[in-house]
Design an enzyme around this catalytic site. Structure first.
Site, PDB file in Angstrom:
ATOM      1  N   HIS A 147      -3.804   6.998   2.253  1.00  0.00           N
ATOM      2  CA  HIS A 147      -4.085   5.679   1.677  1.00  0.00           C
ATOM      3  C   HIS A 147      -5.466   5.219   2.155  1.00  0.00           C
ATOM      4  O   HIS A 147      -5.818   5.393   3.318  1.00  0.00           O
ATOM      5  CB  HIS A 147      -3.010   4.685   2.121  1.00  0.00           C
ATOM      6  CG  HIS A 147      -3.360   3.268   1.791  1.00  0.00           C
ATOM      7  ND1 HIS A 147      -3.685   2.871   0.510  1.00  0.00           N
ATOM      8  CD2 HIS A 147      -3.482   2.159   2.583  1.00  0.00           C
ATOM      9  CE1 HIS A 147      -3.968   1.581   0.529  1.00  0.00           C
ATOM     10  NE2 HIS A 147      -3.859   1.127   1.757  1.00  0.00           N
TER      11      HIS A 147
ATOM     12  N   CYS B 260       0.819  -1.231   0.000  1.00  0.00           N
ATOM     13  CA  CYS B 260       0.000   0.000   0.000  1.00  0.00           C
ATOM     14  C   CYS B 260       0.843   1.267   0.000  1.00  0.00           C
ATOM     15  O   CYS B 260       0.341   2.350  -0.290  1.00  0.00           O
ATOM     16  CB  CYS B 260      -0.938   0.005   1.194  1.00  0.00           C
ATOM     17  SG  CYS B 260      -2.043  -1.402   1.176  1.00  0.00           S
TER      18      CYS B 260
ATOM     19  N   ASN C 182      -9.972  -0.531  -1.327  1.00  0.00           N
ATOM     20  CA  ASN C 182      -8.523  -0.427  -1.187  1.00  0.00           C
ATOM     21  C   ASN C 182      -7.853  -0.986  -2.446  1.00  0.00           C
ATOM     22  O   ASN C 182      -7.806  -2.199  -2.645  1.00  0.00           O
ATOM     23  CB  ASN C 182      -8.092  -1.204   0.056  1.00  0.00           C
ATOM     24  CG  ASN C 182      -6.603  -1.105   0.323  1.00  0.00           C
ATOM     25  OD1 ASN C 182      -5.844  -0.596  -0.489  1.00  0.00           O
ATOM     26  ND2 ASN C 182      -6.173  -1.619   1.467  1.00  0.00           N
TER      27      ASN C 182
HETATM   28  O1  UT7 Z   1      -4.093  -1.603   3.206  1.00  0.00           O
HETATM   29  C1  UT7 Z   1      -3.321  -2.615   3.763  1.00  0.00           C
HETATM   30  C2  UT7 Z   1      -3.383  -2.569   5.221  1.00  0.00           C
HETATM   31  N1  UT7 Z   1      -4.629  -3.153   5.670  1.00  0.00           N
HETATM   32  C3  UT7 Z   1      -5.383  -2.489   6.535  1.00  0.00           C
HETATM   33  O2  UT7 Z   1      -5.090  -1.387   6.900  1.00  0.00           O
HETATM   34  C4  UT7 Z   1      -6.593  -3.223   7.056  1.00  0.00           C
HETATM   35  C5  UT7 Z   1      -6.682  -3.036   8.539  1.00  0.00           C
HETATM   36  N2  UT7 Z   1      -7.780  -3.800   9.130  1.00  0.00           N
HETATM   37  C6  UT7 Z   1      -9.070  -3.459   8.956  1.00  0.00           C
HETATM   38  O3  UT7 Z   1      -9.399  -2.560   8.226  1.00  0.00           O
HETATM   39  C7  UT7 Z   1     -10.095  -4.194   9.785  1.00  0.00           C
HETATM   40  O4  UT7 Z   1      -9.443  -4.970  10.736  1.00  0.00           O
HETATM   41  C8  UT7 Z   1     -11.045  -5.098   8.947  1.00  0.00           C
HETATM   42  C9  UT7 Z   1     -11.954  -4.240   8.090  1.00  0.00           C
HETATM   43  C10 UT7 Z   1     -10.245  -6.047   8.093  1.00  0.00           C
HETATM   44  C11 UT7 Z   1     -11.930  -5.905   9.878  1.00  0.00           C
HETATM   45  O5  UT7 Z   1     -12.639  -5.025  10.737  1.00  0.00           O
HETATM   46  P1  UT7 Z   1     -12.613  -5.239  12.310  1.00  0.00           P
HETATM   47  O6  UT7 Z   1     -13.425  -4.179  12.887  1.00  0.00           O
HETATM   48  O7  UT7 Z   1     -11.173  -5.323  12.762  1.00  0.00           O
HETATM   49  O8  UT7 Z   1     -13.338  -6.616  12.466  1.00  0.00           O
HETATM   50  P2  UT7 Z   1     -12.834  -7.939  13.208  1.00  0.00           P
HETATM   51  O9  UT7 Z   1     -11.847  -8.677  12.377  1.00  0.00           O
HETATM   52  O10 UT7 Z   1     -12.452  -7.578  14.608  1.00  0.00           O
HETATM   53  O11 UT7 Z   1     -14.165  -8.770  13.268  1.00  0.00           O
HETATM   54  C12 UT7 Z   1     -15.279  -8.372  14.086  1.00  0.00           C
HETATM   55  C13 UT7 Z   1     -16.423  -9.345  13.865  1.00  0.00           C
HETATM   56  C14 UT7 Z   1     -15.998 -10.793  13.960  1.00  0.00           C
HETATM   57  O12 UT7 Z   1     -17.082 -11.533  14.482  1.00  0.00           O
HETATM   58  P3  UT7 Z   1     -17.109 -11.936  16.041  1.00  0.00           P
HETATM   59  O13 UT7 Z   1     -15.890 -12.772  16.265  1.00  0.00           O
HETATM   60  O14 UT7 Z   1     -17.090 -10.633  16.796  1.00  0.00           O
HETATM   61  O15 UT7 Z   1     -18.404 -12.683  16.152  1.00  0.00           O
HETATM   62  C15 UT7 Z   1     -15.797 -11.206  12.524  1.00  0.00           C
HETATM   63  O16 UT7 Z   1     -15.960 -12.574  12.295  1.00  0.00           O
HETATM   64  O17 UT7 Z   1     -16.936  -9.174  12.550  1.00  0.00           O
HETATM   65  C16 UT7 Z   1     -16.892 -10.419  11.839  1.00  0.00           C
HETATM   66  N3  UT7 Z   1     -16.597 -10.137  10.443  1.00  0.00           N
HETATM   67  C17 UT7 Z   1     -17.568  -9.839   9.552  1.00  0.00           C
HETATM   68  N4  UT7 Z   1     -18.893  -9.759   9.662  1.00  0.00           N
HETATM   69  C18 UT7 Z   1     -19.589  -9.415   8.558  1.00  0.00           C
HETATM   70  C19 UT7 Z   1     -15.404 -10.078   9.825  1.00  0.00           C
HETATM   71  N5  UT7 Z   1     -15.556  -9.758   8.520  1.00  0.00           N
HETATM   72  C20 UT7 Z   1     -16.897  -9.608   8.329  1.00  0.00           C
HETATM   73  C21 UT7 Z   1     -17.669  -9.269   7.210  1.00  0.00           C
HETATM   74  N6  UT7 Z   1     -19.013  -9.190   7.374  1.00  0.00           N
HETATM   75  N7  UT7 Z   1     -17.150  -9.033   6.016  1.00  0.00           N
END
Ligand code: UT7
Length: 333
Positions: A254, A114, A284
């Protein structure tokens, strides 16, 4: 003293729009979750056999040549920031130079995920500042759909395809790339990488069966590093140059997650109206996000505007570039 001014911007996004609603038919997710957690509503996908990154880079490059009224033969150097080049080798820069007819240029691809565009921008600027070259094209782009697992809801909702480019030319005015701070920490590969396809784990039936040719991301961990890394380096470049938020017209961040962008803007004290955002339309696009922002906002940019361009991504790689904009975007046809 010679500085490297950005004198033109180009961009290319594929026509196919993958919406949150369509993704909800592919994996267990929904528009509300994606929008509130990331800010993304839709992303572009380069569909069709045999279509690679170079096609998007060529679109962006040709727009620049047209806008600037120059021929490809005038280009000295073409740098492509990407992690999804057309081939393992040759470089996508080679392919782009061939396709646009840049017969007098050489070039290379630069891999910094990125941060690919800001690394390439800082690199390209050096060739101008030394006086060696007069026209350097810096392209950032990725066809993320080629390395995304569309059964993994944690990654497939974030990424999209697209490419953007800028032309760097010398100026003796107080304009152009004024400063940069670039950083790297290879320990980040544990949280964000593609495991197979390189020399550690070459492609095999097993790597395909184990789905190791896709982006692996520990989202929460990357999120924490990204918030801190992007906010800290943006504050650092202001401090280093005795700038305050009042001196800055635009933050060009970004586009990985709207929440990361908001945290960076609030750390350096910038209101929403000074933040370039298009994550809702493109998601992204990795090395593509920053030049695509410049492309989308070109008309609003004025000569002398101070831009803080910041990124954080795989590697880990991150950094900030301070650019003084070199022309009035509203006058561009
Ligand atoms: O550009 C390269 C660098 N990358 C980044 O900067 C990405 C950085 N990370 C992020 O943007 C975020 O971590 C994500 C968008 C990838 C994920 O968001 P989050 O708020 O960190 O979600 P999480 O992984 O903590 O998941 C929260 C909950 C989980 O369920 P439980 O365990 O709380 O029941 C996940 O299983 O949301 C669930 N979940 C989803 N639910 C619906 C994860 N992905 C999804 C989804 N739809 N697509």
């Amino acid at each position: 003293m010679i500085k490297a001014a950005i004198t033109a911007v180009g961009g290319y996004v594929p026509e196919y729009i993958l919406t949150n609603d369509e993704l909800s038919t592919m994996v267990e997710t929904n528009d509300e979750w994606i929008t509130t957690r990331t800010g993304i509503k839709e992303r572009r996908i380069l569909k069709g056999e045999g279509r690679g990154l170079s096609e998007m880079c060529v679109g962006a490059a040709n727009e620049i040549l047209k806008k600037r009224g120059i021929s490809a033969e005038e280009l000295d150097l073409v740098i492509v920031g990407t992690i999804t080049g057309d081939y393992g080798f040759p470089s996508t820069s080679n392919v782009v130079c061939d396709k646009i007819g840049a017969k007098n240029a050489w070039g290379f691809d630069l891999s910094a995920a990125c941060s690919g565009f800001i690394y390439a921008l800082a690199t390209g600027a050096q060739f101008i500042e030394t006086g060696r070259y007069k026209k350097v094209m810096v392209i950032g782009g990725d066809k993320m759909s080629s390395i995304i697992d569309y059964t993994d809801r944690a990654t497939c909702i974030i990424f999209g395809d697209g490419a953007g480019a800028v032309l760097l030319e010398p100026t003796t005015e107080d304009l152009g790339v004024k400063d940069f701070i670039l950083k790297a920490d290879g320990a980040g590969r544990n949280y964000l990488c593609m495991h197979a396809g390189g020399s550690v784990l070459p492609a095999s039936h097993e790597t395909v069966d184990k789905r190791q040719h896709y982006v692996y991301q520990e989202g929460q961990a990357v999120f924490k590093f990204a918030v801190k890394g992007m906010a800290d380096v943006s504050a650092e470049i202001l401090e280093k140059n005795n700038l305050t938020s009042n001196d800055i017209q635009w933050l060009v961040p970004h586009q990985a997650n709207k929440r990361i962008v908001d945290a960076t803007a609030s750390r350096i004290g910038l209101n929403e109206d000074k933040i370039m955002m298009n994550i809702e339309r493109y998601g992204n696009t990795t090395a593509g996000t920053i030049p695509l922002l410049l492309w989308d906002y070109e008309k609003q940019l004025k000569k002398g505007d101070n831009l803080i361009i910041s990124a954080f991504g795989g590697g880990f790689t991150w950094g900030s570039v301070w650019v003084k904009w070199a022309y009035d975007g509203s006058k561009v046809k």
